[in-house]
Design an enzyme around this catalytic site. Structure first.
Site, PDB file in Angstrom:
ATOM      1  CE1 TYR A  73     -42.221  16.885   3.244  1.00 21.57           C
ATOM      2  CE2 TYR A  73     -44.471  15.934   3.037  1.00 21.57           C
ATOM      3  CZ  TYR A  73     -43.523  16.580   3.847  1.00 21.57           C
ATOM      4  OH  TYR A  73     -43.903  16.714   5.109  1.00 21.57           O
ATOM      5  CG  PHE A 125     -31.425  -2.540  21.778  1.00 22.74           C
ATOM      6  CD1 PHE A 125     -30.029  -3.252  22.135  1.00 22.74           C
ATOM      7  CD2 PHE A 125     -31.293  -1.500  21.227  1.00 22.74           C
ATOM      8  CE1 PHE A 125     -28.990  -2.622  21.527  1.00 22.74           C
ATOM      9  CE2 PHE A 125     -30.301  -0.732  20.897  1.00 22.74           C
ATOM     10  CZ  PHE A 125     -29.339  -1.315  21.092  1.00 22.74           C
ATOM     11  CG  ASP A 126     -29.014   0.186  24.587  1.00 24.97           C
ATOM     12  OD1 ASP A 126     -29.701   0.096  23.631  1.00 24.97           O
ATOM     13  OD2 ASP A 126     -27.884   0.407  24.786  1.00 24.97           O
ATOM     14  CG  ASP A 216     -36.224  -4.690  18.489  1.00 18.66           C
ATOM     15  OD1 ASP A 216     -35.912  -4.534  17.516  1.00 18.66           O
ATOM     16  OD2 ASP A 216     -35.854  -4.108  19.683  1.00 18.66           O
ATOM     17  CB  ALA A 218     -32.712  -4.629  15.026  1.00 19.24           C
ATOM     18  CE  LYS A 259     -28.778  -1.580  15.150  1.00 21.05           C
ATOM     19  NZ  LYS A 259     -29.764  -2.003  16.180  1.00 21.05           N
ATOM     20  CG  HIS A 454     -24.988   3.144  28.153  1.00 25.86           C
ATOM     21  ND1 HIS A 454     -26.199   3.467  28.429  1.00 25.86           N
ATOM     22  CD2 HIS A 454     -24.869   2.214  27.287  1.00 25.86           C
ATOM     23  CE1 HIS A 454     -27.049   2.724  27.437  1.00 25.86           C
ATOM     24  NE2 HIS A 454     -26.327   2.262  26.644  1.00 25.86           N
TER      25      HIS A 454
HETATM   26  C1  LIG Z   1     -30.264  -1.090  17.443  1.00 25.12           C
HETATM   27  C2  LIG Z   1     -31.519  -1.388  17.795  1.00 25.12           C
HETATM   28  C3  LIG Z   1     -32.359  -0.914  18.209  1.00 25.12           C
HETATM   29  C4  LIG Z   1     -32.516   0.681  18.094  1.00 25.12           C
HETATM   30  O1  LIG Z   1     -32.383   0.979  16.880  1.00 25.12           O
HETATM   31  P1  LIG Z   1     -31.541   2.198  16.225  1.00 25.12           P
HETATM   32  O2  LIG Z   1     -31.656   2.280  14.732  1.00 25.12           O
HETATM   33  O3  LIG Z   1     -30.160   2.284  16.899  1.00 25.12           O
HETATM   34  O4  LIG Z   1     -32.028   3.513  16.751  1.00 25.12           O
HETATM   35  C5  LIG Z   1     -33.621  -1.275  19.009  1.00 25.12           C
HETATM   36  N1  LIG Z   1     -33.718  -2.808  19.145  1.00 25.12           N
HETATM   37  C6  LIG Z   1     -32.642  -3.539  18.837  1.00 25.12           C
HETATM   38  C7  LIG Z   1     -32.663  -5.102  18.917  1.00 25.12           C
HETATM   39  C8  LIG Z   1     -31.349  -2.989  18.225  1.00 25.12           C
HETATM   40  O5  LIG Z   1     -30.316  -3.819  17.919  1.00 25.12           O
END
Ligand SMILES: *Cc1c(COP(=O)(O)O)cnc(C)c1O
Length: 464
Positions: A73, A125-126, A216, A218, A259, A454
């Site tokens: 843990y 991102f969305d 961000d 990813a 990603k 969406h």
């Molecule tokens: C996918 C993504 C997110 C959100 O991540 P999740 O793992 O789907 O929650 C945030 N920012 C970017 C640029 C992304 O591609």
């Protein structure tokens, strides 16, 4: 020899059978799913390009890492393996695991952002946008103008327009801007990269005003690969060196590990300072789990540590980018309009140019999604008015997004180049009959949640 198709730098060790549902099954699936591709079941789909999030194939080293997972843990050895990989690959000292990217956003924005704040971005991102709304703040898009012209070539269409950034800071004031954020690559704008030179300029602005800079991140490895191939000053650096140089610009990063880091589940917040770490950490314990696992199993942490090391391997990256470009080339030869140049992880078809006779209020990107599924059981995702239209609070008017895109996201190490040929053929068949597509979609049901339309909307066709 220059090959048009770059062969896969892996062989397939385990097979997951997929099949093409027949026409009647596809029609049935569309009805059952309320004409929203999120409503389809996996078995309804042959090639699933809805998202590249968590859908990649793991390496044999990652499967072996699963067995090493330490499920303690607190203080699991797997956490320390992750911390070490983050330090080696990204250079950050403080690491907070989270269950995925939006969890990293939730804990970060919840800790640092207050109602009425503004967050300058290239483009969020969305889910990021939705999380900013969720804490009562708003993003301010500062991406360069070229990002809004799908047909125009620019090597770094994800770049921040420094003048727009300065203007946003002056308009809203430093006290309302808790952080600046840059998405690398810029997913919503077509997976377009941000140059190292631009990140360094943004860093200068952040320093000038004393505002922390977050990334961000990813798609940080793909971004670094584009820098290597497109930014003259970086051509002799390795992808790993470039990635480190990008990270050096940031005070902190949020990451969807689903990603580029090559895992099926996971996320990260990494910070440069202990101060920032302790500001964010209490919310992680509240929403995710203890500091050393953050909602993940020990085996997931171990797998992610391995994935971080694999994501900068250049044979993997060069195949991946070449595979996306190959799909792009096939579509380009047939005249299908999409965002140029091809980005890192996906092809973004310009639905407004593909279906110019369908007004944006009838969601042409999503109509295109339905037709592509109908044609070949290929699933993508509409990223246009359905996802991004907002209501002007003062006038009640609907503000439509500048881009109406249909995205085909390529899963990492999952599909072969011949799958890409099937996808291209499917899209091209739809393109040939585009004039006969004479309907739009309307929303029959949508939850009252800003920015999440969406994912959950029930749609139905209306003839035009
Ligand atoms: C996918 C993504 C997110 C959100 O991540 P999740 O793992 O789907 O929650 C945030 N920012 C970017 C640029 C992304 O591609």
């Amino acid at each position: 020899m220059v090959r048009r198709i770059q062969p896969e730098p892996f062989r397939i060790k385990m097979v997951e059978p997929v099949s093409i549902p027949d026409k009647a099954q596809r029609e049935e699936a569309l009805k059952r799913g309320h004409f929203n591709l999120f409503g389809l079941r996996s078995e309804d789909v042959y090639i699933d390009l809805l998202t590249d999030s968590g859908t990649g194939a793991m390496s044999k080293q990652q499967w072996a890492a699963l067995m090493r997972g330490d499920e303690a843990y607190a203080g699991a050895t797997s956490f320390y393996a992750l911390k070490e990989a983050v330090k080696d690959i990204l250079g950050f000292d403080y690491v907070i695991p989270c269950h995925q990217g939006r969890a990293a956003e939730n804990v970060t924005f919840g800790a640092l952002v207050k109602p009425g704040d503004r967050i300058p971005f290239n483009m969020p991102f969305d889910t990021t946008r939705a999380h900013i709304f969720n804490v009562g703040a708003e993003p301010v898009d500062c991406v360069i103008d070229e990002a809004y012209d799908p047909a125009k070539y620019h090597p770094f269409k994800g770049n921040v327009d420094i003048a727009k950034l300065e203007k946003a800071i002056q308009t809203y004031g430093v006290e309302r801007i808790p952080l600046i954020m840059v998405t690398i690559t810029n997913n919503s704008g077509g997976g377009q990269p941000v140059s190292l030179a631009n990140l360094r300029e943004v860093r200068k602005v952040a320093d000038k005003y004393g505002i922390p800079l977050f990334l961000d991140a990813a798609r940080m490895a793909e971004n670094a690969y584009f820098i290597k191939t497109r930014e003259e000053a970086c051509k002799d650096m390795s992808v790993a060196e470039i990635l480190k140089a990008c990270m050096d610009c940031a005070d902190a990063i949020t990451v969807s590990a689903k990603k580029d880091p090559l895992v099926n589940i996971g996320g990260l917040v990494c910070t440069r300072t202990e101060d920032l770490y302790y500001k964010i950490l209490p919310r992680v314990i509240l929403f995710e789990g203890f500091a050393t696992y953050g909602g993940l199993a020990g085996r997931d942490l171990e797998c992610l540590a391995q994935g971080l090391r694999e994501m900068v391997q250049e044979d993997y990256l060069s195949h991946r980018i070449a595979q996306v470009a190959y799909l792009g080339d096939l579509l380009d030869e047939a005249g299908v309009p999409f965002v140029k140049p091809t980005g890192g992880h996906a092809i973004f078809i310009d639905a407004a140019a593909f279906l110019p006779h369908i007004p944006q209020k009838y969601y042409p990107a999503d109509v295109l999604g339905v037709e592509v599924y109908r044609e070949g059981a290929v699933r993508g995702i509409g990223l246009g008015a359905l996802a991004f239209a907002t209501e002007d609070e003062a006038t009640g008017e609907i503000v439509y997004p500048k881009l109406e895109l249909f995205r085909l996201a390529i899963n990492r190490r999952t599909y072969t180049n011949s799958h890409m040929e099937y996808v291209a053929e499917t899209i091209i068949n739809v393109y040939k009959r585009r004039d006969s597509i004479r309907y739009g979609l309307k929303v029959d049901f949508a939850p009252a949640a800003k920015g999440l339309h969406h994912f959950l909307a029930h749609l139905s066709p209306v003839s035009l």
